[in-house]
Enzyme design. Structure first.
Site, PDB file in Angstrom:
ATOM      1  N   ASP A 131       0.789  -1.231   0.000  1.00  0.00           N
ATOM      2  CA  ASP A 131       0.000   0.000   0.000  1.00  0.00           C
ATOM      3  C   ASP A 131       0.822   1.283   0.000  1.00  0.00           C
ATOM      4  OD1 ASP A 131      -2.658  -1.010  -0.082  1.00  0.00           O
ATOM      5  OD2 ASP A 131      -2.438  -1.688   1.983  1.00  0.00           O
ATOM      6  N   ASP A 193      -6.116  -4.300  -5.812  1.00  0.00           N
ATOM      7  CA  ASP A 193      -5.777  -2.964  -5.340  1.00  0.00           C
ATOM      8  C   ASP A 193      -4.345  -2.567  -5.711  1.00  0.00           C
ATOM      9  OD1 ASP A 193      -7.523  -4.638  -3.779  1.00  0.00           O
ATOM     10  OD2 ASP A 193      -7.709  -3.076  -2.281  1.00  0.00           O
TER      11      ASP A 193
END
Length: 419
Positions: A131, A193
């Site tokens: 992330d 993602d």
């Protein structure tokens, strides 16, 4: 004459049937300036609420406002520490950068810089997971675009190099969740993602990070394109790979309804991700694929509905299944960019779809005076019962981004705010 009438009736019936089998394409008006002013006011309200005992704690980032908070009269953001475990930490600085870009107020610019600075340590720390792009490109990346400085460049390049440590060349993707290797029995997992984090690699490669970062991003996009999708263009949330052979083991879900369902936000990451990869590479394979993953999303929106916000998962059969405003925000922003890469007619369709999404969000999902967020009714992790029917910071981030992109297009400027 009778034969001709019958033919005409038949043609009319077929045309009517065709219209009933896809969402209405009638364009809904978006008052961009009104919506941007609304976001600007909400940012000011949020900052006032974040000020505690005469100051701000820049190491705590807004994350959500839950449905139960509103029921109990709590209207401010729930914040979480700016640690590597908090994947949403970069969105609030990004919102502030967008607000500074829009309004130009020095006070907002200072707040954007202060919140952004709390994430600089990530450039020198081994990655917790993938992330890093969300954390650093949404904060430092927007800062570099709007108010460039050498220290921001160094943080982005340094963080990109940290992210590259998770790349497995045998498999061809970046490992998403190292912690799930043992916990879930997934030798090498890659989630959809992860496509969004490639933007930081591309940027860093162009700005002193070297060719290797570009190559990793392209290889990840290629491998994901080949393994992460069903024939119709819908995606799995997670692709699990064997670390010895490098081959795909299976596609599964973690946050969707089932292993075979189309989780709305996962599909939105695919749409946004492949649009961005085409921008960075100009490879026609990625443009064709961006359209494929977009078209299945648009096709599966409710028929003849004026609400262009999807259910949290397109395949949840429950009549009370919650919506996910965040997915609509991500897709709307992506489609405004994608509309400029395709032929004129397809571009018109994509832009109209994006404006319909923004119109739905602005008419039916704004929080107004109920709380300080921009939007209500997003869904975070439904299987875990987390952040259901909530305000979530990444929905606000992509909503502001999409509105700014639409405003630039209306002004005849580049959609990305560059040049």
């Amino acid at each position: 004459m009778i034969t001709m009438k019958r033919i005409n009736y038949k043609i009319g019936f077929v045309l009517l049937l065709g219209l009933c089998c896809r969402p209405v394409a009638a364009q809904q008006r978006v008052d961009v300036e009104k919506d941007l002013q609304y976001c600007h006011r909400q940012v000011a309200r949020a900052l006032a609420g974040l000020k505690k005992d005469g100051g701000w704690d820049y190491t705590r980032m807004p994350r959500n406002i839950l449905a139960e908070d509103l029921k109990e009269g709590r209207t401010e953001w729930n914040c979480r520490p700016a640690t590597p475990e908090e994947w949403c930490g970069g969105f609030w600085p990004g919102v502030l950068w967008y607000d500074y870009e829009y309004g130009g107020e020095a006070y907002i610019g200072r707040q954007a810089r202060n919140y952004t600075a709390s994430l600089a340590y990530l450039a020198d720390r081994d990655p917790y997971d993938h992330d890093l792009g969300f954390l650093v490109h949404c904060s430092f990346g927007n800062g570099m675009r709007i108010a460039p400085c050498a220290s921001y460049r160094d943080v982005i390049v340094g963080t990109a190099n940290q992210l590259a440590k998770l790349f497995n060349p045998r498999i061809g993707t970046i490992l998403s969740w190292p912690r799930e290797v043992e916990k879930q029995g997934w030798p090498h997992n890659t989630i959809m993602d992860n496509m969004i984090n490639l933007e930081m690699l591309f940027w860093a490669s162009r700005n002193g990070g070297g060719q290797n970062l570009y190559d990793i991003a392209v290889r990840h996009a290629e491998t994901t394109m080949n393994n992460h999708f069903r024939k119709d263009g819908s995606c799995y949330h997670v692709a699990v790979y064997d670390t010895v052979s490098g081959k795909l083991i299976k596609g599964v879900t973690h946050q969707g309804y089932s292993d075979r369902s189309m989780w709305a936000r996962g599909q939105s990451w695919a749409i946004y991700g492949y649009t961005m990869v085409y921008r960075e590479t100009r490879d026609p394979r990625f443009l064709a694929f961006a359209q494929k993953v977009t078209d299945v999303y648009l096709k599966r929106l409710p028929e003849r509905s004026d609400d262009w916000v999807p259910l949290w998962d397109f395949d949840d059969p429950s009549p009370s299944a919650p919506k996910d405003a965040s997915a609509a925000c991500v897709v709307a922003s992506a489609l405004l960019e994608l509309s400029g890469y395709v032929d004129v007619e397809k571009g018109r369709q994509y832009r109209e779809a994006a404006e319909n999404m923004l119109s739905s969000l602005s008419r039916n999902y704004q929080s107004g005076e109920r709380c300080v967020s921009f939007l209500l009714h997003s869904t975070g992790h439904h299987p875990a019962g987390s952040e259901i029917d909530a305000s979530i910071i990444y929905a606000d981030y992509y909503y502001y981004e999409a509105l700014l992109r639409l405003r630039r297009l209306q002004q005849g400027r580049p959609v990305l705010g560059i040049g």
